[in-house]
Write an enzyme that holds these catalytic residues in place. Structure first.
Site, PDB file in Angstrom:
ATOM      1  N   SER A  15       0.714  -1.086   0.105  1.00 20.88           N
ATOM      2  CA  SER A  15       0.012  -0.094   0.097  1.00 20.88           C
ATOM      3  C   SER A  15       0.973   1.232  -0.056  1.00 20.88           C
ATOM      4  O   SER A  15       2.136   1.225   0.316  1.00 20.88           O
ATOM      5  CB  SER A  15      -0.957  -0.153   1.124  1.00 20.88           C
ATOM      6  OG  SER A  15      -1.826   1.079   1.439  1.00 20.88           O
ATOM      7  N   ASP A  57       4.282 -10.098   9.704  1.00 18.47           N
ATOM      8  CA  ASP A  57       4.163  -8.836  10.711  1.00 18.47           C
ATOM      9  C   ASP A  57       5.506  -8.507  10.962  1.00 18.47           C
ATOM     10  O   ASP A  57       6.179  -9.409  11.369  1.00 18.47           O
ATOM     11  CB  ASP A  57       3.407  -9.428  12.037  1.00 18.47           C
ATOM     12  CG  ASP A  57       3.543  -8.505  13.087  1.00 18.47           C
ATOM     13  OD1 ASP A  57       3.925  -7.248  12.854  1.00 18.47           O
ATOM     14  OD2 ASP A  57       2.551  -8.551  14.029  1.00 18.47           O
ATOM     15  N   VAL A  58       5.909  -7.328  10.425  1.00 20.06           N
ATOM     16  CA  VAL A  58       7.197  -6.836  10.666  1.00 20.06           C
ATOM     17  C   VAL A  58       7.825  -7.058  12.114  1.00 20.06           C
ATOM     18  O   VAL A  58       9.086  -6.960  12.228  1.00 20.06           O
ATOM     19  CB  VAL A  58       7.509  -5.320  10.293  1.00 20.06           C
ATOM     20  CG1 VAL A  58       7.513  -5.586   8.678  1.00 20.06           C
ATOM     21  CG2 VAL A  58       6.809  -4.564  10.808  1.00 20.06           C
ATOM     22  N   CYS A  84       8.526   0.516   5.181  1.00 22.42           N
ATOM     23  CA  CYS A  84       7.483   1.715   4.983  1.00 22.42           C
ATOM     24  C   CYS A  84       6.329   1.080   5.868  1.00 22.42           C
ATOM     25  O   CYS A  84       5.528   1.956   6.172  1.00 22.42           O
ATOM     26  CB  CYS A  84       6.845   1.501   3.610  1.00 22.42           C
ATOM     27  SG  CYS A  84       8.051   2.629   2.515  1.00 22.42           S
ATOM     28  N   SER A 147       8.810  10.477  10.263  1.00 28.26           N
ATOM     29  CA  SER A 147       7.599  11.373  10.130  1.00 28.26           C
ATOM     30  C   SER A 147       8.026  12.555  10.491  1.00 28.26           C
ATOM     31  O   SER A 147       8.918  12.530  11.412  1.00 28.26           O
ATOM     32  CB  SER A 147       6.405  10.577  10.830  1.00 28.26           C
ATOM     33  OG  SER A 147       5.635  11.719  10.810  1.00 28.26           O
ATOM     34  N   TYR A 160       2.778   7.654  18.287  1.00 34.32           N
ATOM     35  CA  TYR A 160       3.346   7.461  16.964  1.00 34.32           C
ATOM     36  C   TYR A 160       4.510   8.583  17.016  1.00 34.32           C
ATOM     37  O   TYR A 160       5.856   7.975  16.327  1.00 34.32           O
ATOM     38  CB  TYR A 160       2.278   8.016  16.050  1.00 34.32           C
ATOM     39  CG  TYR A 160       2.636   8.274  14.525  1.00 34.32           C
ATOM     40  CD1 TYR A 160       2.664   7.234  13.763  1.00 34.32           C
ATOM     41  CD2 TYR A 160       2.703   9.605  13.954  1.00 34.32           C
ATOM     42  CE1 TYR A 160       3.084   7.212  12.196  1.00 34.32           C
ATOM     43  CE2 TYR A 160       3.184   9.374  12.655  1.00 34.32           C
ATOM     44  CZ  TYR A 160       3.352   8.345  11.891  1.00 34.32           C
ATOM     45  OH  TYR A 160       3.639   8.552  10.460  1.00 34.32           O
ATOM     46  N   LYS A 164       8.603   7.225  15.803  1.00 37.28           N
ATOM     47  CA  LYS A 164       9.291   7.730  14.833  1.00 37.28           C
ATOM     48  C   LYS A 164      10.659   8.521  15.118  1.00 37.28           C
ATOM     49  O   LYS A 164      11.441   8.509  14.687  1.00 37.28           O
ATOM     50  CB  LYS A 164       8.165   8.625  14.047  1.00 37.28           C
ATOM     51  CG  LYS A 164       7.229   8.191  13.244  1.00 37.28           C
ATOM     52  CD  LYS A 164       7.515   6.873  12.424  1.00 37.28           C
ATOM     53  CE  LYS A 164       6.417   6.643  11.531  1.00 37.28           C
ATOM     54  NZ  LYS A 164       6.721   5.340  10.639  1.00 37.28           N
TER      55      LYS A 164
HETATM   56  P1  NAP Z   1      -0.397   2.856   4.156  1.00 37.73           P
HETATM   57  O1  NAP Z   1      -0.730   2.849   2.978  1.00 37.73           O
HETATM   58  O2  NAP Z   1      -1.264   2.508   5.242  1.00 37.73           O
HETATM   59  O3  NAP Z   1       0.748   1.688   4.212  1.00 37.73           O
HETATM   60  C1  NAP Z   1       1.102   0.977   5.270  1.00 37.73           C
HETATM   61  C2  NAP Z   1       1.147  -0.621   4.967  1.00 37.73           C
HETATM   62  O4  NAP Z   1       1.913  -1.165   6.184  1.00 37.73           O
HETATM   63  C3  NAP Z   1       0.015  -0.920   4.894  1.00 37.73           C
HETATM   64  O5  NAP Z   1      -0.165  -1.829   3.819  1.00 37.73           O
HETATM   65  C4  NAP Z   1      -0.191  -1.697   6.348  1.00 37.73           C
HETATM   66  O6  NAP Z   1      -1.064  -2.902   6.188  1.00 37.73           O
HETATM   67  C5  NAP Z   1       1.313  -2.222   6.515  1.00 37.73           C
HETATM   68  N1  NAP Z   1       1.426  -2.585   7.940  1.00 37.73           N
HETATM   69  C6  NAP Z   1       0.904  -2.261   8.664  1.00 37.73           C
HETATM   70  N2  NAP Z   1       1.281  -2.853  10.070  1.00 37.73           N
HETATM   71  C7  NAP Z   1       2.162  -3.853   9.606  1.00 37.73           C
HETATM   72  C8  NAP Z   1       2.875  -4.829  10.249  1.00 37.73           C
HETATM   73  N3  NAP Z   1       2.771  -5.035  11.452  1.00 37.73           N
HETATM   74  N4  NAP Z   1       3.623  -5.459   9.495  1.00 37.73           N
HETATM   75  C9  NAP Z   1       3.733  -5.376   8.115  1.00 37.73           C
HETATM   76  N5  NAP Z   1       2.932  -4.559   7.334  1.00 37.73           N
HETATM   77  C10 NAP Z   1       2.261  -3.647   8.130  1.00 37.73           C
HETATM   78  O7  NAP Z   1       0.530   3.870   4.695  1.00 37.73           O
HETATM   79  P2  NAP Z   1       1.637   5.171   4.118  1.00 37.73           P
HETATM   80  O8  NAP Z   1       0.996   6.392   4.261  1.00 37.73           O
HETATM   81  O9  NAP Z   1       2.254   4.607   2.778  1.00 37.73           O
HETATM   82  O10 NAP Z   1       2.808   4.922   5.133  1.00 37.73           O
HETATM   83  C11 NAP Z   1       4.077   4.312   4.913  1.00 37.73           C
HETATM   84  C12 NAP Z   1       4.819   4.775   5.978  1.00 37.73           C
HETATM   85  O11 NAP Z   1       4.927   6.290   5.981  1.00 37.73           O
HETATM   86  C13 NAP Z   1       4.346   4.529   7.500  1.00 37.73           C
HETATM   87  O12 NAP Z   1       5.247   4.227   8.177  1.00 37.73           O
HETATM   88  C14 NAP Z   1       3.805   6.031   7.859  1.00 37.73           C
HETATM   89  O13 NAP Z   1       3.931   6.115   9.329  1.00 37.73           O
HETATM   90  C15 NAP Z   1       4.893   6.970   7.296  1.00 37.73           C
HETATM   91  N6  NAP Z   1       4.336   8.305   7.235  1.00 37.73           N
HETATM   92  C16 NAP Z   1       3.234   8.567   6.288  1.00 37.73           C
HETATM   93  C17 NAP Z   1       2.820   9.820   6.201  1.00 37.73           C
HETATM   94  C18 NAP Z   1       1.353  10.094   5.257  1.00 37.73           C
HETATM   95  O14 NAP Z   1       1.202  11.271   5.250  1.00 37.73           O
HETATM   96  N7  NAP Z   1       0.754   9.345   4.692  1.00 37.73           N
HETATM   97  C19 NAP Z   1       3.388  10.606   6.655  1.00 37.73           C
HETATM   98  C20 NAP Z   1       4.469  10.612   7.576  1.00 37.73           C
HETATM   99  C21 NAP Z   1       4.973   9.115   7.575  1.00 37.73           C
HETATM  100  P3  NAP Z   1      -2.613  -2.635   6.693  1.00 37.73           P
HETATM  101  O15 NAP Z   1      -3.178  -1.788   5.833  1.00 37.73           O
HETATM  102  O16 NAP Z   1      -3.180  -4.099   6.697  1.00 37.73           O
HETATM  103  O17 NAP Z   1      -2.397  -2.090   8.286  1.00 37.73           O
END
Ligand code: NAP
Length: 252
Positions: A15, A57-58, A84, A147, A160, A164
């Protein structure tokens, strides 16, 4: 490091930014292991890019060890890890029902911080045992997703933000320990990126948030994050740093 032909692992690869990174790495010729909690989403992205879908699960030591071995057998040793996978549930320290459950804090630290370190330690073991890739002695790159909340966390982001900040804290000791093997360690701190995490919010919240970066006034694109990953992989002078990726956003 040239990613062409090397084994790469992307967690949360089913995702958002992880999926975009997996696609970009495959397009650049890397052999990508797509790791996600859900086998279905991991395999969907992997099938699209000719990679290997891995359900894991990481934060689970044994499962992560097994999938790293499986990817290594198929693609050769991991040379690039991009962490990620992450979760971002919001909760106040003291809510209507009293203090936050300690288990809620633990879950976020477990997935975001311990999960990133779990993958880092396994990828580092693969990289240190592998031959250098070039005359400079480069063996691999480890990248985790932090983040801007690590330093500018909002109300409700205590777990959170701490998770981070912990990721940023891994950079220096890991880069120092692994540098003699030609392994670089960095984190990227995104601001507001258009992934399911944000795009599932109500429209007026999204419109308000999108005005917050200095320029451009929009959410970052997952593909732009993936471009940065590729640049970091290819530029050996980038090391031991948290790189903000936020359009000049500074959260109040
Ligand atoms: P996302 O679309 O929700 O993707 C995260 C993926 O990680 C999802 O497929 C999720 O699966 C999976 N995941 C969750 N828990 C897991 C586990 N224990 N083991 C393996 N996979 C797991 O989010 P994203 O926005 O791309 O985020 C990617 C990273 O960027 C994250 O670390 C997030 O904190 C960081 N981030 C995002 C933003 C933003 O604005 N989007 C900003 C700052 C930082 P499920 O959907 O099944 O939970």
């Amino acid at each position: 490091m040239d990613v062409k032909g090397v084994g790469a692992l992307v967690t949360g690869g089913g995702s958002g930014m992880g999926a975009a990174t997996a696609r970009a790495l495959a397009a650049a010729g890397a052999r990508v292991g797509v790791i996600d909690l859900s086998r279905e989403t991991a395999e969907a992205v992997a099938n699209e890019i000719g990679g290997l879908g891995l359900a894991c699960d990481v934060s689970d030591a044994a499962t992560a060890e097994a999938v790293v071995k499986k990817a290594s057998a198929a693609h050769g040793p991991c040379r690039l890890l991009v962490n990620c996978a992450g979760i971002a549930p919001a909760k106040r320290i003291v809510g209507r029902d009293g203090p936050m459950d300690l288990a809620d804090f633990e879950t976020v630290i477990r997935v975001n911080l311990i999960g990133s370190f779990n993958m880092l330690r396994l990828a580092a073991a693969e990289m240190t045992a592998a031959e250098p890739l070039n005359a400079e002695g480069e063996r691999g790159v480890i990248l985790s997703t932090s983040s801007v909340a690590a330093t500018e966390g909002q109300v409700g982001q205590v777990a959170y933000a701490a998770s981070k900040a912990g990721i940023n804290g891994l950079n220096a000791p890991a880069a120092r320990e692994l540098g003699r093997f030609g392994i670089r360690v960095l984190s990227i701190a995104p601001g507001l990126i258009g992934t399911p995490l944000l795009l599932n919010m109500p429209e007026e919240v999204q419109e308000n948030l999108a005005q917050q970066p200095i320029f451009p006034k929009r959410f970052g694109k997952p593909e732009e994050f993936a471009d940065l990953v590729l640049h970091i992989a290819g530029n050996p002078m980038l090391n031991m740093e948290t790189i903000r990726f936020d359009g000049g956003l500074r959260m109040a």
